[in-house]
Design an enzyme around this catalytic site. Structure first.
Site, PDB file in Angstrom:
ATOM      1  N   ALA A   1     -13.084  18.366   8.450  1.00  0.00           N
ATOM      2  CA  ALA A   1     -12.741  17.248   8.443  1.00  0.00           C
ATOM      3  C   ALA A   1     -12.197  16.679   9.234  1.00  0.00           C
ATOM      4  O   ALA A   1     -11.003  17.502   8.493  1.00  0.00           O
ATOM      5  CB  ALA A   1     -13.391  16.972   7.063  1.00  0.00           C
ATOM      6  N   GLU A   2     -11.824  16.040   9.764  1.00  0.00           N
ATOM      7  CA  GLU A   2     -10.427  15.489  10.353  1.00  0.00           C
ATOM      8  C   GLU A   2     -10.570  14.405  10.012  1.00  0.00           C
ATOM      9  O   GLU A   2     -11.013  13.296   9.989  1.00  0.00           O
ATOM     10  CB  GLU A   2     -11.315  15.376  11.939  1.00  0.00           C
ATOM     11  N   ASP A   3      -9.519  13.812   8.795  1.00  0.00           N
ATOM     12  CA  ASP A   3      -8.607  13.362   8.367  1.00  0.00           C
ATOM     13  C   ASP A   3      -7.258  13.412   7.852  1.00  0.00           C
ATOM     14  O   ASP A   3      -6.429  13.979   6.772  1.00  0.00           O
ATOM     15  CB  ASP A   3     -10.299  13.251   6.405  1.00  0.00           C
TER      16      ASP A   3
END
Length: 911
Positions: A612-614
């Protein structure tokens, strides 16, 4: 200054550990479990046949806020939000199952929607467009005539959910006879079992003989014995009129129950007239019923019969003997839509007619004039289809990811291809020691300058790089080299293109995307999905499953998850309060989709990896969904990259605080989940940015060129080693940065006259001395990680020593000692550090080694500790780092006796 010289910062990389469970209680629980297993009965055949249903029943009760309690980050508001989200997730699952059954079936939309060659020799096309009033399939195959293959509203053209259906029959070749109604074709193989002569009656008989037990199918052939037995059970054995006659005679018995006086009893069996006169009702026997009970039949459940029936398998393998292969179909039919034909869909909407590329298109090409794009019907001949040669590699214990863009992977100014990338770049990735190749821009995108992040066709590979078969070749080649293949999946937003993309797909209804302000991204000018819509969830979940099953993708890097989680797209100011993760700006529909996506992928194959790119670090990204999390395996931490770029550009080297650097990296490693860290990825270089190595060269521009390069090379090596060793659980680098690529990345656009000059990689830099030595160091770093697995190690960081005065950082992990000296002028001679074990320590890696572009100031590779003080003395040259390993243990008692002997002999001068 010494910070935590004993235990040091704790590096907890395990998911979640229940610290309240001790060894004694675990032993008791394990003993009880064994005793319980012995008492359990053997599994029935039904349980063996349906293991997934049994596992779901035995699954532990989920805790919607479980991860919050385990990491002690609870607030009442967040816990209430997690419970509300869990209820919404449960409702979404129930709605999904009511219409489609299981999650895997829901995510198999590509088996129905879009274009597919049906096994009954016709092309079937389904498209969801509830805002349209009619739908036509147009293309080369019908001269783009919207009146030939058309579906109107109605039962056969459009269902209640707004899904349109169009069929195009294959054309029978001249002189060929029409197939029987049961004939099926398998287009994936040249020859199948049914290509020979088939005796269908004999096949039917064989199917029945193998399926039914002897005498079990007698009532399928003749129901009269069963009817006679049932009649006798009702009327008794002595009822004389029960005589079984021929079926034709029974069918001729007709009587009028309304006029019993004119009934002709001569057509009935003897005794029937006498029986009728004795009964109160004409044709019904007297029934004795208990008025206190319901008059429903009693169903007797026979467990023996049930067990035997559930264990039976349908006779499908025999039925497969009727299926013919591609060659038989090709001999008999002309394709309704030939392979390679261009196709679009034509809708009539309340706003007027529109032409669109089908949403489920598997391959898309621009028209020759470049003004429009069309879907390409992709069904190549058998000999042109890719045949898989290699199995998926097993996931490694630690991830070393090499991020790539296929189009800019060549030296020449232009667009590279899947095949060239497979032949030139993949062997380089393997040689460098990375075990994962992560691909950007694979999904089709009309705007090349978007680097692949404005996706127009989610199911299609980018036609700029090659065909679907070429991409399969790339994945297969990577698997043959032992590399996993991840891809950037862009489900956070979609291109605003209204011809090739999903924007305004069925007119103003805009079925896939939100309308109005909420449907537009705040900064990027893209459109946003309706994640709560049933068909949108089917579309996106099916897209994930498609890449896994069709192209054998091993993992997904979910791009810009932060823009999905909030209606403000993650661009609000965050103060650090947990209440910001559960306010009115949270997009619950997107949360549910991400949870379902992780559940689906890990059910498909437990080996798959999701990232997840957050940048907002939403709580629970890597927690299991049963505990209220999203279920990702890793989350991306941009903190190291942002920190290093800020220090290089804004802070003089003499003013760097190594204490703050260590605290920032330890904070990542002590976080809730597994962190993927990088010194730089593609973002640092895109659109006029600069690589970290280029920033270092500019920082040291005041020095002569040779000194500048020496300092820059020394610093980039230390930065990479420290980030990988202290920062996270997985490591990533962007293509070319392993050898210090110095050019920015800029894709063709109006502002640069559509130039490809900076949309490429200069592999020739590897011939330069400094870049070659940087590449050599990167290879050595990856080799040490591969051997000792310090990225994925759950061992805590111990003996942490941080000194801002001498600019040194030293720590131990898993018998590996990492030592850094960031001072620009002073070396640390005879620098003593604490160690856990006595013994000889071997120097594994020295960034100051000549072969890595250093000055070679260390002369020995073995070091011996003082066994009485448990300290190791190191020499740390300026701007250098070392990695040491405990090579051999030394017996403390033996060393004491040896010390005494040396002292007595007068040979001992000093210790």
């Amino acid at each position: 200054m010494v910070v935590d010289g004993g235990s040091g910062g704790r590096r907890n990389k395990a998911r979640y550990v229940d610290k309240n469970v001790g060894s004694s209680s675990s032993n008791r629980s394990s003993g009880a479990a064994k005793q319980q297993q012995q008492q359990q009965p053997a599994k029935s055949k039904a349980e063996q046949r349906f293991p997934r249903q049994q596992q779901q029943q035995q699954r532990q009760v989920p805790n919607p806020a479980g991860f919050v309690k385990k990491v002690d980050r609870s607030t009442d508001k967040l816990v209430r939000f997690l419970y509300q989200r869990f209820k919404a997730l449960k409702d979404a699952r129930n709605s999904l199952c009511d219409r489609d059954g299981f999650l895997e079936q829901h995510a198999s939309g590509y088996d129905i929607l879009g274009m597919r060659h049906h096994f009954f020799h016709y092309v079937e096309y389904f498209e969801w467009a509830p805002g349209a009033t009619s739908c036509s399939l147009i293309g080369d195959f019908n001269n783009w005539d919207c009146t030939k293959n058309r579906a109107e509203k109605g039962y056969f053209g459009r269902d209640d959910y707004g899904t349109w259906r169009i069929t195009v029959e294959d054309k029978l070749r001249e002189g060929q006879e029409k197939d029987p109604h049961w004939q099926e074709y398998n287009y994936s193989v040249e020859y199948d079992r049914g290509d020979g002569d088939i005796d269908i009656e004999a096949l039917y008989q064989k199917m029945e003989d193998e399926y039914w037990e002897p005498g079990e199918d007698q009532y399928l052939k003749d129901t009269r014995p069963f009817e006679e037995a049932l009649f006798k059970s009702i009327f008794g054995e002595n009822f004389g009129c029960i005589k079984v006659g021929k079926e034709e005679e029974v069918n001729e018995l007709a009587y009028n129950t309304e006029d019993e006086e004119t009934m002709d009893y001569s057509k009935f069996p003897p005794g029937y007239e006498e029986w009728v006169k004795k009964t109160d009702q004409a044709h019904l026997p007297p029934l004795k019923q208990d008025p206190t009970r319901y008059s429903e039949p009693t169903v007797v459940d026979d467990p023996v019969w049930r067990e035997r029936v559930l264990a039976k398998k349908p006779p499908l393998p025999i039925w497969e003997y009727t299926v013919k292969g591609f060659k038989a179909w090709e001999k008999k039919y002309l394709p309704a839509i030939p392979h390679g034909s261009r196709v679009r869909v034509y809708f009539k909407t309340p706003e007027g007619p529109v032409e669109r590329v089908p949403a489920w298109a598997k391959y898309v090409l621009p028209d020759p004039d470049g003004k429009m794009w069309s879907a390409v019907y992709w069904e190549p001949p058998i000999q042109e289809r890719h045949q898989w040669q290699h199995e998926r590699p097993k996931p490694p214990k630690s991830l070393r990811i090499y991020e790539c863009h296929v189009g800019m992977s060549s030296e020449e100014a232009g667009i590279s291809t899947f095949k060239r990338f497979s032949q030139e770049v993949l062997p380089h990735v393997k040689k460098c020691g990375y075990n994962v190749v992560q691909l950007m821009g694979v999904q089709e995108h009309v705007d090349y300058s978007s680097v692949g992040y404005k996706v127009t066709n989610q199911f299609a590979v980018s036609s700029r790089f090659g065909t679907p078969e070429d991409f399969k070749f790339l994945v297969d080649t990577a698997h043959g080299l032992g590399l996993l293949v991840f891809m950037d999946i862009v489900h956070s937003h979609v291109a605003p293109d209204e011809v090739c993309g999903l924007a305004m797909f069925d007119g103003a209804n805009d079925c896939f995307l939100h309308v109005g302000k909420r449907g537009h991204h705040k900064r990027w000018g893209t459109r946003l999905f309706k994640y709560g819509e049933h068909e949108v969830k089917r579309f996106l979940l099916s897209n994930l499953k498609w890449w896994v099953e069709e192209y054998r993708i091993d993992g997904f890097y979910f791009h810009s998850v932060g823009s999905m989680l909030y209606t403000h797209n993650g661009f609000a100011k965050f103060t650090g309060s947990l209440d910001e993760y559960c306010n009115q700006y949270v997009n619950v529909d997107a949360h549910i989709y991400l949870i379902l996506a992780n559940e689906l992928l890990h059910n498909l194959t437990p080996r798959i990896i999701t990232i997840a790119e957050d940048a907002t670090l939403f709580p629970g990204l890597c927690a299991p969904h049963e505990q209220g999390g999203f279920g990702f395996d890793y989350y991306v931490s941009t903190a190291p990259s942002d920190m290093w770029l800020y220090l290089i550009e804004k802070v003089p080297l003499e003013e760097w605080s190594v204490k703050q650097i260590a605290e920032s990296l330890l904070k990542i490693s002590n976080s809730d989940g597994k962190a993927l860290v990088y010194v730089e990825n593609h973002s640092q270089s895109i659109s006029g940015g600069k690589s970290l190595f280029q920033a270092l060269i500019e920082k040291n521009v005041e020095y002569p060129d040779a000194v500048n390069m020496l300092r820059s090379v020394s610093m980039i090596k230390m930065i990479k080693l420290l980030t990988a060793s202290l920062g996270g659980s997985a490591y990533l680098t962007f293509m070319g940065n392993e050898f210090g690529h110095t050019e920015r990345v800029e894709f063709p656009r109006v502002t640069n006259n559509f130039s490809y000059e900076f949309a490429r990689r200069r592999w020739s830099l590897l011939d330069d001395k400094w870049h070659a030595k940087l590449a050599e160091f990167d290879n050595a770093l990856m080799a040490i990680e591969q051997k000792y697995l310090f990225l994925s190690s759950n061992a805590p960081v111990t003996n942490l020593q941080v000194d801002d005065l001498s600019k040194t950082i030293v720590f131990t992990q898993d018998n590996l000692i990492f030592a850094y000296n960031f001072h620009p002028r002073k070396s640390a001679d005879e620098y003593e550090i604490l160690v856990d074990e006595p013994g000889r320590y071997e120097l594994l890696l020295d960034t100051d080694d000549v072969k890595y572009g250093g000055m070679g100031r260390l002369k020995t590779k073995q070091k011996r500790i003082n066994v009485f003080s448990m300290k190791l003395s190191l020499t740390l040259p300026q701007l250098s780092a070392q990695v040491c390993r405990l090579e051999a243990y030394v017996c403390l008692m033996h060393e004491c006796y040896r010390f005494i002997d040396l002292q007595k002999s007068g040979m001992l001068q000093s210790v």
